[in-house]
Scaffold this motif. Sequence first.
Motif, PDB file in Angstrom:
ATOM      1  N   SER A 406       0.839  -1.196  -0.331  1.00 32.83           N
ATOM      2  CA  SER A 406      -0.493  -0.223  -0.178  1.00 32.83           C
ATOM      3  C   SER A 406       1.174   1.309  -0.269  1.00 32.83           C
ATOM      4  N   THR A 407       0.596   2.160  -0.856  1.00 35.41           N
ATOM      5  CA  THR A 407       1.407   3.110  -0.650  1.00 35.41           C
ATOM      6  C   THR A 407       0.362   4.730  -1.170  1.00 35.41           C
ATOM      7  N   LYS A 408      -0.320   4.514  -2.341  1.00 30.52           N
ATOM      8  CA  LYS A 408      -1.130   5.825  -2.053  1.00 30.52           C
ATOM      9  C   LYS A 408      -2.111   5.445  -0.816  1.00 30.52           C
ATOM     10  N   ALA A 409      -2.626   4.201  -0.650  1.00 28.93           N
ATOM     11  CA  ALA A 409      -4.291   4.619   0.506  1.00 28.93           C
ATOM     12  C   ALA A 409      -3.426   4.861   1.241  1.00 28.93           C
ATOM     13  N   PHE A 410      -2.131   4.560   1.914  1.00 32.78           N
ATOM     14  CA  PHE A 410      -2.141   5.206   2.888  1.00 32.78           C
ATOM     15  C   PHE A 410      -1.454   6.830   2.910  1.00 32.78           C
ATOM     16  N   THR A 411      -0.949   6.823   2.355  1.00 30.40           N
ATOM     17  CA  THR A 411      -1.229   8.950   2.370  1.00 30.40           C
ATOM     18  C   THR A 411      -2.290   9.360   2.063  1.00 30.40           C
ATOM     19  N   SER A 412      -3.369   9.101   1.337  1.00 33.16           N
ATOM     20  CA  SER A 412      -4.506   9.045   1.763  1.00 33.16           C
ATOM     21  C   SER A 412      -5.414   9.313   2.893  1.00 33.16           C
ATOM     22  N   GLN A 413      -5.097   7.959   3.639  1.00 34.32           N
ATOM     23  CA  GLN A 413      -4.865   7.710   5.250  1.00 34.32           C
ATOM     24  C   GLN A 413      -4.962   9.279   6.112  1.00 34.32           C
ATOM     25  N   LEU A 414      -4.096   9.161   5.979  1.00 37.42           N
ATOM     26  CA  LEU A 414      -2.676  10.195   6.948  1.00 37.42           C
ATOM     27  C   LEU A 414      -3.496  12.134   6.482  1.00 37.42           C
ATOM     28  N   THR A 415      -4.184  11.489   4.870  1.00 36.93           N
ATOM     29  CA  THR A 415      -4.262  13.213   4.799  1.00 36.93           C
ATOM     30  C   THR A 415      -6.227  13.684   5.476  1.00 36.93           C
ATOM     31  N   LEU A 416      -7.052  12.058   5.452  1.00 36.58           N
ATOM     32  CA  LEU A 416      -8.183  12.246   5.652  1.00 36.58           C
ATOM     33  C   LEU A 416      -8.337  11.959   6.904  1.00 36.58           C
ATOM     34  N   LEU A 417      -7.457  11.784   7.711  1.00 35.34           N
ATOM     35  CA  LEU A 417      -7.127  11.485   9.486  1.00 35.34           C
ATOM     36  C   LEU A 417      -7.100  12.923   9.905  1.00 35.34           C
ATOM     37  N   SER A 418      -5.941  13.829   8.986  1.00 33.54           N
ATOM     38  CA  SER A 418      -5.340  14.820   9.314  1.00 33.54           C
ATOM     39  C   SER A 418      -6.484  16.100   9.512  1.00 33.54           C
ATOM     40  N   LEU A 419      -7.235  15.880   8.361  1.00 35.53           N
ATOM     41  CA  LEU A 419      -8.717  16.447   8.744  1.00 35.53           C
ATOM     42  C   LEU A 419      -9.411  16.517   9.400  1.00 35.53           C
ATOM     43  N   PHE A 420      -9.890  15.214   9.907  1.00 36.37           N
ATOM     44  CA  PHE A 420     -11.061  14.846  10.736  1.00 36.37           C
ATOM     45  C   PHE A 420     -10.245  15.204  12.215  1.00 36.37           C
ATOM     46  N   ALA A 421      -9.041  15.452  12.202  1.00 39.23           N
ATOM     47  CA  ALA A 421      -8.586  15.441  13.420  1.00 39.23           C
ATOM     48  C   ALA A 421      -8.903  16.685  13.646  1.00 39.23           C
ATOM     49  N   ILE A 422      -8.753  17.693  12.903  1.00 32.49           N
ATOM     50  CA  ILE A 422      -8.641  18.809  12.882  1.00 32.49           C
ATOM     51  C   ILE A 422     -10.455  19.043  12.965  1.00 32.49           C
ATOM     52  N   LYS A 423     -11.121  18.601  12.463  1.00 31.13           N
ATOM     53  CA  LYS A 423     -12.838  19.210  12.451  1.00 31.13           C
ATOM     54  C   LYS A 423     -13.213  18.738  13.687  1.00 31.13           C
ATOM     55  N   LEU A 424     -12.191  17.362  14.462  1.00 27.41           N
ATOM     56  CA  LEU A 424     -13.289  17.438  15.967  1.00 27.41           C
ATOM     57  C   LEU A 424     -12.881  18.652  16.658  1.00 27.41           C
ATOM     58  N   GLY A 425     -10.871  19.052  16.137  1.00 26.88           N
ATOM     59  CA  GLY A 425     -10.237  19.750  17.008  1.00 26.88           C
ATOM     60  C   GLY A 425     -11.438  20.922  16.902  1.00 26.88           C
ATOM     61  N   TYR A 426     -12.375  21.587  15.914  1.00 35.32           N
ATOM     62  CA  TYR A 426     -13.016  22.331  15.585  1.00 35.32           C
ATOM     63  C   TYR A 426     -14.538  22.227  16.753  1.00 35.32           C
ATOM     64  N   LEU A 427     -14.530  21.087  16.590  1.00 34.81           N
ATOM     65  CA  LEU A 427     -15.551  21.273  17.983  1.00 34.81           C
ATOM     66  C   LEU A 427     -15.731  20.605  19.308  1.00 34.81           C
ATOM     67  N   LYS A 428     -14.371  20.699  18.931  1.00 35.52           N
ATOM     68  CA  LYS A 428     -13.721  20.795  21.028  1.00 35.52           C
ATOM     69  C   LYS A 428     -13.117  22.034  21.332  1.00 35.52           C
ATOM     70  N   GLY A 429     -13.442  23.159  20.116  1.00 36.93           N
ATOM     71  CA  GLY A 429     -12.878  24.406  20.277  1.00 36.93           C
ATOM     72  C   GLY A 429     -11.476  24.484  19.684  1.00 36.93           C
ATOM     73  N   LEU A 430     -10.641  24.327  19.413  1.00 37.66           N
ATOM     74  CA  LEU A 430      -9.467  24.802  18.576  1.00 37.66           C
ATOM     75  C   LEU A 430     -10.193  25.737  17.870  1.00 37.66           C
ATOM     76  N   ALA A 431      -9.145  26.532  18.471  1.00 32.98           N
ATOM     77  CA  ALA A 431      -9.427  28.189  18.076  1.00 32.98           C
ATOM     78  C   ALA A 431      -9.941  28.123  15.929  1.00 32.98           C
ATOM     79  N   LYS A 432     -10.246  29.566  15.646  1.00 32.94           N
ATOM     80  CA  LYS A 432     -10.428  29.411  14.241  1.00 32.94           C
ATOM     81  C   LYS A 432      -9.428  29.094  13.000  1.00 32.94           C
ATOM     82  N   ASN A 433      -8.458  30.213  14.167  1.00 36.19           N
ATOM     83  CA  ASN A 433      -7.654  30.675  13.292  1.00 36.19           C
ATOM     84  C   ASN A 433      -6.334  29.849  13.074  1.00 36.19           C
TER      85      ASN A 433
END
Length: 613
Positions: A406-433
């Motif tokens: 696996s290569t491209k699936a791995f890096t897409s997993q990381l990308t998606l997980l990063s974006l999802f972590a940011i979403k959860l962060g926002y919901l949990k109060g991470l500053a908008k900036n």
Amino acid sequence: MCGIYGHIKKNGEENSVLVCLEGLRQLEYRGYDSAGIAGIVAGNIVSYKAVGKVSHLDAIVQASPRELDIAIAHTRWATHGGVTTENAHPHFDQNLNVALVHNGIVENYLTLRTFLEKKGIQFSSDTDTEVITQLIAYYYQGDFVKSVRKALSYIEGSFAIACIHKDYPDTILAAVHARPLIIGICHKTGDVFLSSDTNAFMGRSLDIFYLHDDEIAAISRERTEVYNKKGRKLTKITERMALENQKISKEGFDHFLLKEIYEQPTTIRRTLTGRLDSNKELPIFEELTVTDDFLKGISQIKILACGSSYHAGYIAKHLFEAYAKILTHVEIASEARYTDFITTKETLVIAISQSGETADTIAAVQNAKRNGATTISICNVERSSLSRESDSTLLLHAGPEISVCSTKAFTSQLTLLSLFAIKLGYLKGLAKNKVKELLSELALLPSAIEKVLRLESQIQSNSEKYAGYSDFFFIGRKHMFATALESSLKLKEISYLNANGYPAGEMKHGHIALISKNFPTVAFCGNSETLDKLLSNLMEIKARGGPILAFAPLSAQEIETIADDTLYLPETPDWLAPIPYAVAGQLFAYHIAKIHGTDIDQPRNLAKSVTVE
Ligand code: G6P
């Protein structure tokens, strides 16, 4: 593992043998130890079998072509019994009345085999599958469905099977327990197809349905009937599926692996597409069925995965903890499936699987669900078994990954997980900036990967220098630890060399005993927060004569006084560095494997989708 395919011709014009061969080519990622096809001609079972890839079976078919109207087919990843023609599926009963293909494992096969042998039944293979075949024939008293139901009632373990009987020349019986099997009927010709994976229906427009646990389908030219365990007829709802023929080609690359490595700037963009709000200031996941209110209340995350997907999960753990402040555990699915899964109403389980068919990941999710967890799966393949088990699925959109490694699936997993972590962060109060800053860093990923790809010839020179070693350590800290694990796995998988990753801080607890001039260390220096500590580890390796290859940012020039060889990678924030560094590791492994002349796209003993425990 193993892939099952089948075809019954009604008004179509295709020869079932050729239809099955095409289906097997699409399923070959599930195993390529051997392949086989069986059908019925003039009341007799006929078959083709070949050790090795589907192309070998194709050659045997071409040498003595036959026209069949009904056929079952199989591509094998060996579990019970060596890689031989005798052990290749389809399997037969001793009188050649029944032929059967199987995906799964019969756990009580020895007990059943002993029982049948005591009755005088002769076995001709070492497989667990032959036991099911012989058992069906043993219980057969003129009713094929009844004999299959009776035989399956004794089977412990998992299975998807398809079988034919010479007294029923236009019928295939199919049944499943904890393994996928999909049946598709062509609305134009009435031809029926069955497969372990809907992607093997590519190029056809079919009305499909999934077989569920303990159902038996009796498929014939005239009708398809499905029965439950007790023999009651069920009504199945079909869904129309028209998968366009996708041209799968290497597009001029020597291997699918290299093509997929080069696709990564594009696949990462695809993973991100449509996942930002109109102002591009917040991540959005329209396909999520769990509510923001639920996500806001999460107090712990459990990530379940295997192989490279596990490494992606391990890297994401840091992001969920850093940005969303949610306690995150990452568990290997084959372990998690047997743990006392402690969940609360605020637990989110994230299952990561490229294929969505990994048996252990599916079982771990089932375990989590039994314990009340809410589950989200992250998959690359649509309609996978894992998606059907999960409350919600996020798709990678990385396109079919053909190479087993696996290569491209791995890096897409990381990308998606990063974006999802940011979403959860926002919901949990991470500053908008802060959210804005992280998103703008994420957007730079494709160009960072393009820069790494431009370094291919330098990476290749290093591969040439290091290809002669037979043992490697891969080390890193924090975000780079699982990156090192992933890179060592790449090298192991495709070059068959001994490569082991460990967190650099663990060096003095044993690993250092192996360091010598014949045991190089590949160091991933992309985590600036812990760089000084890593450099000390490298000094200690150097002091003991161990060769060092470092992947490092340009700003870490001091590395040159320590490492024997340094490859400078683009400056990337620590939290995103695993992605470009993993790409460098992929290229390093690829070029070493090429020098060793291995089967890079289909390495020995592996399968893309691990559908058995
Ligand atoms: C196999 C593949 C690996 C993959 C692992 C998990 O071992 O060869 O590349 O990482 O399975 O697969 P999944 O489809 O669940 O991500």
